[in-house]
Scaffold this motif. Structure first.
Motif, PDB file in Angstrom:
ATOM      1  N   THR A  81       0.843  -1.199   0.000  1.00 23.00           N
ATOM      2  CA  THR A  81       0.000   0.000   0.000  1.00 23.00           C
ATOM      3  C   THR A  81       0.877   1.246   0.000  1.00 23.00           C
ATOM      4  OG1 THR A  81      -0.156  -0.078   2.407  1.00 23.00           O
ATOM      5  CG2 THR A  81      -1.951  -1.096   1.166  1.00 23.00           C
ATOM      6  N   PRO A  82       0.357   2.338  -0.541  1.00 18.29           N
ATOM      7  CA  PRO A  82       1.180   3.547  -0.651  1.00 18.29           C
ATOM      8  C   PRO A  82       1.530   4.176   0.710  1.00 18.29           C
ATOM      9  CG  PRO A  82      -0.906   3.817  -1.837  1.00 18.29           C
ATOM     10  CD  PRO A  82      -0.915   2.480  -1.206  1.00 18.29           C
ATOM     11  N   THR A  83       0.688   4.043   1.690  1.00 13.52           N
ATOM     12  CA  THR A  83       0.985   4.636   2.994  1.00 13.52           C
ATOM     13  C   THR A  83       1.691   3.614   3.880  1.00 13.52           C
ATOM     14  OG1 THR A  83      -1.173   3.984   3.842  1.00 13.52           O
ATOM     15  CG2 THR A  83      -0.991   6.193   2.905  1.00 13.52           C
ATOM     16  N   GLN A  84       2.749   4.053   4.508  1.00  6.77           N
ATOM     17  CA  GLN A  84       3.501   3.188   5.410  1.00  6.77           C
ATOM     18  C   GLN A  84       2.937   3.329   6.821  1.00  6.77           C
ATOM     19  OE1 GLN A  84       6.481   1.229   5.021  1.00  6.77           O
ATOM     20  NE2 GLN A  84       5.944   1.246   2.867  1.00  6.77           N
ATOM     21  N   LYS A  85       2.474   2.227   7.386  1.00  9.90           N
ATOM     22  CA  LYS A  85       1.967   2.243   8.756  1.00  9.90           C
ATOM     23  C   LYS A  85       2.974   1.673   9.734  1.00  9.90           C
ATOM     24  CE  LYS A  85      -2.820   2.207   7.486  1.00  9.90           C
ATOM     25  NZ  LYS A  85      -4.147   1.722   7.705  1.00  9.90           N
ATOM     26  N   SER A  86       4.106   1.253   9.225  1.00  9.60           N
ATOM     27  CA  SER A  86       5.103   0.665  10.108  1.00  9.60           C
ATOM     28  C   SER A  86       5.756   1.750  10.959  1.00  9.60           C
ATOM     29  CB  SER A  86       6.163  -0.085   9.301  1.00  9.60           C
ATOM     30  OG  SER A  86       6.892   0.806   8.501  1.00  9.60           O
ATOM     31  N   ASN A  87       6.052   1.366  12.178  1.00  6.26           N
ATOM     32  CA  ASN A  87       6.737   2.231  13.119  1.00  6.26           C
ATOM     33  C   ASN A  87       7.735   1.354  13.859  1.00  6.26           C
ATOM     34  OD1 ASN A  87       7.502   4.278  14.817  1.00  6.26           O
ATOM     35  ND2 ASN A  87       5.701   4.114  16.130  1.00  6.26           N
ATOM     36  N   PRO A  88       8.894   1.081  13.245  1.00  5.80           N
ATOM     37  CA  PRO A  88       9.823   0.121  13.829  1.00  5.80           C
ATOM     38  C   PRO A  88      10.392   0.591  15.164  1.00  5.80           C
ATOM     39  CG  PRO A  88      10.712   1.071  11.805  1.00  5.80           C
ATOM     40  CD  PRO A  88       9.367   1.650  12.000  1.00  5.80           C
ATOM     41  N   GLY A  89      10.703  -0.387  15.991  1.00  7.57           N
ATOM     42  CA  GLY A  89      11.296  -0.087  17.282  1.00  7.57           C
ATOM     43  C   GLY A  89      11.864  -1.335  17.919  1.00  7.57           C
ATOM     44  N   ILE A  90      12.677  -1.103  18.942  1.00  6.33           N
ATOM     45  CA  ILE A  90      13.274  -2.206  19.693  1.00  6.33           C
ATOM     46  C   ILE A  90      12.579  -2.282  21.046  1.00  6.33           C
ATOM     47  CG2 ILE A  90      15.378  -3.086  20.759  1.00  6.33           C
ATOM     48  CD1 ILE A  90      16.906  -1.788  18.447  1.00  6.33           C
ATOM     49  N   ILE A  91      12.163  -3.505  21.400  1.00  7.59           N
ATOM     50  CA  ILE A  91      11.384  -3.735  22.611  1.00  7.59           C
ATOM     51  C   ILE A  91      12.123  -4.754  23.474  1.00  7.59           C
ATOM     52  CG2 ILE A  91       9.188  -4.629  23.474  1.00  7.59           C
ATOM     53  CD1 ILE A  91       8.060  -3.908  20.669  1.00  7.59           C
ATOM     54  N   SER A  92      12.131  -4.516  24.761  1.00  9.12           N
ATOM     55  CA  SER A  92      12.676  -5.535  25.674  1.00  9.12           C
ATOM     56  C   SER A  92      11.503  -6.299  26.273  1.00  9.12           C
ATOM     57  CB  SER A  92      13.518  -4.890  26.773  1.00  9.12           C
ATOM     58  OG  SER A  92      12.707  -4.123  27.625  1.00  9.12           O
ATOM     59  N   MET A  93      11.659  -7.606  26.351  1.00 12.01           N
ATOM     60  CA  MET A  93      10.597  -8.453  26.885  1.00 12.01           C
ATOM     61  C   MET A  93      11.189  -9.382  27.942  1.00 12.01           C
ATOM     62  SD  MET A  93       8.063 -11.092  24.889  1.00 12.01           S
ATOM     63  CE  MET A  93       9.022 -12.591  24.922  1.00 12.01           C
ATOM     64  N   PRO A  94      10.684  -9.320  29.177  1.00  9.97           N
ATOM     65  CA  PRO A  94      11.159 -10.272  30.181  1.00  9.97           C
ATOM     66  C   PRO A  94      10.684 -11.678  29.815  1.00  9.97           C
ATOM     67  CG  PRO A  94       9.383  -8.924  31.060  1.00  9.97           C
ATOM     68  CD  PRO A  94       9.692  -8.395  29.700  1.00  9.97           C
ATOM     69  N   LEU A  95      11.559 -12.652  30.014  1.00 15.10           N
ATOM     70  CA  LEU A  95      11.240 -14.028  29.625  1.00 15.10           C
ATOM     71  C   LEU A  95      10.837 -14.863  30.834  1.00 15.10           C
ATOM     72  CD1 LEU A  95      14.111 -14.775  27.100  1.00 15.10           C
ATOM     73  CD2 LEU A  95      11.694 -14.505  26.584  1.00 15.10           C
ATOM     74  N   ASP A  96       9.783 -15.639  30.658  1.00 19.40           N
ATOM     75  CA  ASP A  96       9.388 -16.639  31.646  1.00 19.40           C
ATOM     76  C   ASP A  96       9.945 -18.007  31.272  1.00 19.40           C
ATOM     77  OD1 ASP A  96       7.916 -14.798  33.131  1.00 19.40           O
ATOM     78  OD2 ASP A  96       6.112 -15.136  31.928  1.00 19.40           O
ATOM     79  N   ALA A  97      10.397 -18.139  30.039  1.00 24.32           N
ATOM     80  CA  ALA A  97      10.944 -19.408  29.561  1.00 24.32           C
ATOM     81  C   ALA A  97      12.214 -19.733  30.336  1.00 24.32           C
ATOM     82  CB  ALA A  97      11.241 -19.324  28.069  1.00 24.32           C
ATOM     83  N   LYS A  98      12.285 -20.958  30.799  1.00 21.21           N
ATOM     84  CA  LYS A  98      13.449 -21.418  31.563  1.00 21.21           C
ATOM     85  C   LYS A  98      14.210 -22.425  30.716  1.00 21.21           C
ATOM     86  CE  LYS A  98      11.949 -19.288  35.243  1.00 21.21           C
ATOM     87  NZ  LYS A  98      12.085 -17.873  35.104  1.00 21.21           N
ATOM     88  N   GLY A  99      15.495 -22.374  30.795  1.00 22.23           N
ATOM     89  CA  GLY A  99      16.311 -23.334  30.061  1.00 22.23           C
ATOM     90  C   GLY A  99      16.633 -22.828  28.662  1.00 22.23           C
ATOM     91  N   GLU A 100      17.740 -23.311  28.162  1.00 25.30           N
ATOM     92  CA  GLU A 100      18.221 -22.854  26.860  1.00 25.30           C
ATOM     93  C   GLU A 100      17.304 -23.253  25.716  1.00 25.30           C
ATOM     94  OE1 GLU A 100      22.210 -24.194  26.343  1.00 25.30           O
ATOM     95  OE2 GLU A 100      22.966 -23.003  28.015  1.00 25.30           O
ATOM     96  N   MET A 101      16.748 -24.464  25.774  1.00 24.26           N
ATOM     97  CA  MET A 101      15.896 -24.923  24.671  1.00 24.26           C
ATOM     98  C   MET A 101      14.620 -24.093  24.560  1.00 24.26           C
ATOM     99  SD  MET A 101      17.415 -27.094  22.893  1.00 24.26           S
ATOM    100  CE  MET A 101      16.072 -27.625  21.865  1.00 24.26           C
ATOM    101  N   GLU A 102      13.994 -23.776  25.679  1.00 26.09           N
ATOM    102  CA  GLU A 102      12.778 -22.961  25.639  1.00 26.09           C
ATOM    103  C   GLU A 102      13.082 -21.573  25.092  1.00 26.09           C
ATOM    104  OE1 GLU A 102      10.787 -22.837  29.408  1.00 26.09           O
ATOM    105  OE2 GLU A 102      10.321 -24.971  29.362  1.00 26.09           O
ATOM    106  N   VAL A 103      14.162 -20.952  25.589  1.00 29.95           N
ATOM    107  CA  VAL A 103      14.533 -19.618  25.119  1.00 29.95           C
ATOM    108  C   VAL A 103      14.876 -19.667  23.633  1.00 29.95           C
ATOM    109  CG1 VAL A 103      16.225 -17.752  25.358  1.00 29.95           C
ATOM    110  CG2 VAL A 103      15.276 -18.842  27.401  1.00 29.95           C
ATOM    111  N   LEU A 104      15.609 -20.691  23.218  1.00 36.75           N
ATOM    112  CA  LEU A 104      15.981 -20.837  21.807  1.00 36.75           C
ATOM    113  C   LEU A 104      14.747 -20.972  20.923  1.00 36.75           C
ATOM    114  CD1 LEU A 104      18.277 -21.319  19.701  1.00 36.75           C
ATOM    115  CD2 LEU A 104      17.953 -23.751  20.152  1.00 36.75           C
TER     116      LEU A 104
END
Length: 158
Positions: A81-104
């Protein structure tokens, strides 16, 4: 012999009996084997956990594919579409996932979804940094990811 191994043996047996040693033949044999094991689950102690876990993995894959389609449409629509609605940004999210496999798994599923990219995980594995294409409301994105992909991964990995 655990239930999964027994299911593999049943799938190979099915393929041998039908003479169809293809991926399709093995998948059909695995499905029939799963159905037979589900029916006879009182004979196998501990089989309830196998079927619960299998259901959770099927749910994770199905919900991820749904998210993949929805986010792909959203990104394609924004690009075409001709109008850009994107507004990129970097977000930090705390993780509840435990262990390397879950995080991966959480980070890879986020990166595979169009419009989001996992940038980094802190050394302690408690925070994930994400680049989002539509970062108008970072709290909504955090909530969606925590109640969606992260929760589904934690359930599947239990």
């Amino acid at each position: 012999m655990n239930i999964f191994t027994l299911n593999i043996v049943l799938a190979i047996s099915w393929a041998a009996l039908t003479g169809n040693f293809t991926l399709t033949g093995l998948v059909v044999g695995f499905a029939f084997g799963s159905a037979a094991l589900y029916i006879t689950r009182p004979l196998f102690p501990g089989s309830e956990r196998y079927f619960l876990r299998a259901w959770r993995w099927i749910k994770l894959i199905t919900l991820f594919l749904y998210e993949l389609v929805v986010s792909s449409i959203e990104v394609v629509w924004d690009v075409l579409t001709p109008t850009q609605k994107s507004n990129p940004g970097i977000i930090s999210m705390p993780l509840d996932a435990k262990g390397e496999m879950e995080v991966l798994l959480v980070t890879n599923l986020i990166s595979l979804t169009p419009g989001t990219l996992s940038l980094d995980v802190t050394d302690d594995g408690k925070t994930l940094y994400i680049h989002a294409m539509f970062a108008d409301d970072p709290d909504a994105i955090r909530k969606q990811l925590k109640q969606g992909m992260e929760r589904w991964v934690i359930e599947a990995m239990e």
